[in-house]
Write a protein that holds these residues in place. Structure first.
Motif, PDB file in Angstrom:
ATOM      1  N   GLY B 203      43.383  49.487  47.278  1.00 13.50           N
ATOM      2  CA  GLY B 203      43.215  48.661  46.095  1.00 13.50           C
ATOM      3  C   GLY B 203      44.250  49.006  45.039  1.00 13.50           C
ATOM      4  N   ASP B 204      44.150  48.323  43.901  1.00 10.09           N
ATOM      5  CA  ASP B 204      44.963  48.691  42.746  1.00 10.09           C
ATOM      6  C   ASP B 204      44.199  48.283  41.494  1.00 10.09           C
ATOM      7  OD1 ASP B 204      45.460  45.949  42.146  1.00 10.09           O
ATOM      8  OD2 ASP B 204      47.181  45.926  43.495  1.00 10.09           O
ATOM      9  N   THR B 205      44.806  48.490  40.326  1.00  9.73           N
ATOM     10  CA  THR B 205      44.075  48.222  39.077  1.00  9.73           C
ATOM     11  C   THR B 205      44.558  46.940  38.392  1.00  9.73           C
ATOM     12  OG1 THR B 205      45.631  49.664  37.913  1.00  9.73           O
ATOM     13  CG2 THR B 205      43.582  50.664  38.674  1.00  9.73           C
ATOM     14  N   ASP B 206      45.341  46.132  39.107  1.00 10.37           N
ATOM     15  CA  ASP B 206      45.860  44.887  38.526  1.00 10.37           C
ATOM     16  C   ASP B 206      45.247  43.692  39.260  1.00 10.37           C
ATOM     17  OD1 ASP B 206      47.303  42.714  37.598  1.00 10.37           O
ATOM     18  OD2 ASP B 206      49.161  43.861  37.402  1.00 10.37           O
ATOM     19  N   ALA B 207      44.398  42.938  38.561  1.00  9.58           N
ATOM     20  CA  ALA B 207      43.683  41.826  39.206  1.00  9.58           C
ATOM     21  C   ALA B 207      44.587  40.633  39.481  1.00  9.58           C
ATOM     22  CB  ALA B 207      42.504  41.391  38.334  1.00  9.58           C
ATOM     23  N   ASN B 208      45.748  40.610  38.865  1.00 15.76           N
ATOM     24  CA  ASN B 208      46.599  39.420  39.000  1.00 15.76           C
ATOM     25  C   ASN B 208      47.946  39.696  39.636  1.00 15.76           C
ATOM     26  OD1 ASN B 208      44.847  37.439  37.652  1.00 15.76           O
ATOM     27  ND2 ASN B 208      45.114  38.835  35.912  1.00 15.76           N
ATOM     28  N   ALA B 209      48.163  40.915  40.061  1.00 18.46           N
ATOM     29  CA  ALA B 209      49.443  41.255  40.700  1.00 18.46           C
ATOM     30  C   ALA B 209      49.216  42.537  41.494  1.00 18.46           C
ATOM     31  CB  ALA B 209      50.542  41.447  39.638  1.00 18.46           C
ATOM     32  N   GLY B 210      50.278  43.299  41.690  1.00 15.77           N
ATOM     33  CA  GLY B 210      50.159  44.543  42.442  1.00 15.77           C
ATOM     34  C   GLY B 210      50.176  44.297  43.938  1.00 15.77           C
ATOM     35  N   ASN B 211      49.973  45.357  44.699  1.00 14.26           N
ATOM     36  CA  ASN B 211      49.999  45.234  46.155  1.00 14.26           C
ATOM     37  C   ASN B 211      48.746  44.570  46.696  1.00 14.26           C
ATOM     38  OD1 ASN B 211      52.466  46.539  46.833  1.00 14.26           O
ATOM     39  ND2 ASN B 211      51.528  48.521  46.373  1.00 14.26           N
ATOM     40  N   SER B 212      47.615  44.863  46.055  1.00 10.69           N
ATOM     41  CA  SER B 212      46.317  44.587  46.668  1.00 10.69           C
ATOM     42  C   SER B 212      45.474  43.661  45.812  1.00 10.69           C
ATOM     43  CB  SER B 212      45.581  45.921  46.855  1.00 10.69           C
ATOM     44  OG  SER B 212      44.301  45.731  47.387  1.00 10.69           O
ATOM     45  N   ASP B 213      44.664  42.846  46.443  1.00  9.21           N
ATOM     46  CA  ASP B 213      43.673  42.047  45.711  1.00  9.21           C
ATOM     47  C   ASP B 213      42.338  42.789  45.588  1.00  9.21           C
ATOM     48  OD1 ASP B 213      45.442  39.974  45.292  1.00  9.21           O
ATOM     49  OD2 ASP B 213      44.803  38.854  47.069  1.00  9.21           O
ATOM     50  N   ILE B 214      42.300  43.993  46.124  1.00  9.69           N
ATOM     51  CA  ILE B 214      41.102  44.816  46.052  1.00  9.69           C
ATOM     52  C   ILE B 214      41.187  45.696  44.800  1.00  9.69           C
ATOM     53  CG2 ILE B 214      39.865  46.701  47.220  1.00  9.69           C
ATOM     54  CD1 ILE B 214      40.749  45.436  49.901  1.00  9.69           C
ATOM     55  N   ASP B 215      40.064  45.916  44.125  1.00 18.19           N
ATOM     56  CA  ASP B 215      40.021  46.713  42.898  1.00 18.19           C
ATOM     57  C   ASP B 215      39.724  48.180  43.265  1.00 18.19           C
ATOM     58  OD1 ASP B 215      39.294  48.019  40.533  1.00 18.19           O
ATOM     59  OD2 ASP B 215      38.368  46.220  39.679  1.00 18.19           O
ATOM     60  N   SER B 216      40.668  49.057  42.960  1.00 20.84           N
ATOM     61  CA  SER B 216      40.492  50.458  43.372  1.00 20.84           C
ATOM     62  C   SER B 216      39.331  51.142  42.672  1.00 20.84           C
ATOM     63  CB  SER B 216      41.783  51.251  43.118  1.00 20.84           C
ATOM     64  OG  SER B 216      42.113  51.238  41.738  1.00 20.84           O
ATOM     65  N   THR B 217      38.896  50.613  41.528  1.00 21.67           N
ATOM     66  CA  THR B 217      37.789  51.247  40.810  1.00 21.67           C
ATOM     67  C   THR B 217      36.430  50.690  41.229  1.00 21.67           C
ATOM     68  OG1 THR B 217      37.742  49.695  38.952  1.00 21.67           O
ATOM     69  CG2 THR B 217      39.275  51.537  38.778  1.00 21.67           C
ATOM     70  N   GLN B 218      36.431  49.614  42.013  1.00 22.26           N
ATOM     71  CA  GLN B 218      35.163  48.956  42.373  1.00 22.26           C
ATOM     72  C   GLN B 218      34.865  48.945  43.868  1.00 22.26           C
ATOM     73  OE1 GLN B 218      33.068  47.787  39.992  1.00 22.26           O
ATOM     74  NE2 GLN B 218      34.538  48.604  38.533  1.00 22.26           N
ATOM     75  N   HIS B 219      35.890  48.792  44.690  1.00 17.08           N
ATOM     76  CA  HIS B 219      35.660  48.437  46.093  1.00 17.08           C
ATOM     77  C   HIS B 219      35.958  49.549  47.081  1.00 17.08           C
ATOM     78  CE1 HIS B 219      36.574  44.285  44.289  1.00 17.08           C
ATOM     79  NE2 HIS B 219      35.264  44.411  44.397  1.00 17.08           N
TER      80      HIS B 219
END
Lengths: 243, 233
Positions: B203-219
């Motif tokens: 995941g990553d912490t950017d909901a609109n960009a970054g490598n992943s569409d997964i949220d590293s703090t949630q999923h």
């Protein structure tokens, strides 16, 4: 097996040693093996993490029908205090008069990664006997390393068993990972708040901890680094019954 | 101590083991923020497994793991004479949620093994599974902590996409729409080729960009991801 008959045998003083043997071999977990004897255990807890000191552990023995928390349900304020600040006194006080609790013992101090602490536990309580261990991973918001009630009723004198602690998220505090909200040494640059009565995590319910993200892994506001990550299990518990 | 032995033997002959004709099964999602797609729960004969660790997944397992489609595995289990409960939660089983079901093997006493599977969202081909556990026969309550597996059939690129087997990305059903990021550029990854214990998502912490569409703090998750309790009457 007729456990009531066994009770009566034990109560009239016949072969209490035989009771122990029977209890040890009885695989059905429902036996309520009342004895008049003292049960004594050596419990050794070892921190298996890389960089998560554990707060002084609370070791409890209790009836197997009691649990300090339940997955999927809100944590008590006592458990919240342990998970957010490592303070075991609130839960100990709350449970002091509870007949289901046989013994409560707090650790002498912080259990650093790789170190162990020995607890000597003794109880004359009758009935089923379960062990619980609760400790905070201090470089987190509200991570609780725990054994949540392990039935030891069938552990015979002289035998040893080994358990492992998983890490639960009590769901009582948002996992912001900021220096202002974490009481451990990794957050020395901030306020390091421990307990806060607010419940502001994704949901107010205990679940398995997902681990910390850390600044090294892209959470810019985190005060934590790679060495604060962990995998389950986070601690081992060796239990040796001596009486 | 030797005197105990006859008493013990006598004791065990007095125990009447309940034939595991009907068992209650409680399934709890104990993750922080992972959803289970419709569960497939089955009692089936010994000697059959839905997957083997280290081996390539079947196409039926792949369809479940990549898109939550349990129909292929269900067909396979029916042909084995399995006792089946499909989709007991009637849809997604969210984090912190519990579902209950029953398996009655009165008419099929050979169905002594329990298997359970469901895809985990958001993942590319992650799934929660019990793989041919022997169902206890003695009355009581038995709890099991269950791990997450990776089917090894799809690259873990961690971006929105398709739930169809062989197509990249993961499906996003409506209840998850607002929880999943978008415009992730996708991790460079390839399908591993064999079923294994899931390494987790980044995941990553950017909901609109970054490598992943997964949220590293949630999923993210650490095992175990489910608690399954079997109650034998």
């Amino acid at each position: 097996m007729d456990t009531r008959r066994l009770h009566r045998l034990a109560q009239i003083g016949m072969l209490s040693g035989m009771m122990v043997g029977l209890a040890a071999c009885d695989s059905s977990s429902d036996n309520d093996n009342t004895t008049e004897m003292t049960r004594q255990y050596q419990v050794t807890i070892t921190n298996l993490t890389a960089g998560q000191p554990m707060s002084p552990a609370l070791v409890m023995t209790h009836s197997k029908d009691w649990q300090s928390f339940k997955l999927g349900e809100p944590a008590s304020v006592g458990v919240e205090n342990i998970a957010e600040s490592g303070d075991v006194s609130v839960l100990m006080t709350a449970e002091a008069g509870n007949e289901a609790i046989y013994s409560q013992q707090a650790g002498a101090g912080i259990l650093t990664p790789g170190s162990s602490e020995l607890f000597e536990i003794s109880t004359t309580a009758t009935g089923t006997l379960s062990l619980s261990v609760l400790s905070m991973l201090v470089n987190t918001n509200d991570a609780l390393a725990a054994v949540n009630g392990k039935d030891l009723s069938t552990l015979a004198v002289g035998d040893t068993t080994e358990l492992y602690l998983m890490t639960y998220d009590t769901g009582t505090e948002a996992n912001s990972e900021t220096a202002d909200t974490i009481p451990g040494p990794a957050a020395s640059s901030g306020n390091g708040e421990g307990f806060n009565a607010a419940r502001d995590d994704v949901r107010d319910a205990v679940h398995i901890h997902a681990g910390v993200v850390t600044a090294d892994d892209g959470l810019a506001t985190s005060t934590l680094l790679s060495q604060h990550r962990w995998d389950n299990p986070v601690a081992s518990v060796s239990i040796h019954r001596i009486e | 101590m030797k005197k105990i032995i006859p008493a013990l033997l006598l004791g065990s002959t007095l125990v009447t083991p309940a034939m595991a004709a009907e068992v209650d099964i409680t399934i709890e999602n104990i993750t922080r923020g992972v959803y289970f797609t419709p569960l497939l729960v089955a009692a089936h004969p010994i000697g059959t497994q839905l997957f083997q660790l280290g081996e390539a997944a079947s196409t039926e397992l792949q369809a479940m793991a990549e898109g939550g489609d349990i129909s292929g595995l269900e067909t396979q289990l029916v042909s084995l004479g399995a006792t089946i409960q499909a989709n007991p939660a009637e849809g997604l089983l969210g984090p912190g949620s519990t579902t209950m079901t029953q398996l009655n093997t009165d008419a099929a006493p050979a169905n002594t093994q329990l298997s359970m599977v469901a895809m985990m969202l958001p993942t590319n081909d992650g799934f929660v599974a019990i793989n041919s556990l022997t169902i206890p026969t003695e009355a009581g309550e038995y709890s099991y902590y269950v791990k997450a597996y990776d089917a090894g059939t799809e690259a873990n690129d961690e971006v929105r996409g398709s739930g169809a087997p062989g197509e990249s990305g993961f499906p996003v059903p409506p209840p998850l729409e607002a929880k999943i990021g978008q415009n992730g550029t996708a991790f460079a990854a390839s399908a591993e080729g064999f079923v294994h214990v899931h390494r987790g998502v980044l995941g990553d912490t950017d909901a609109n960009a970054g490598n992943s569409d997964i949220d590293s703090t949630q999923h993210r998750w650490l095992n175990p991801v489910a608690k399954v309790t079997i109650t034998v009457q």
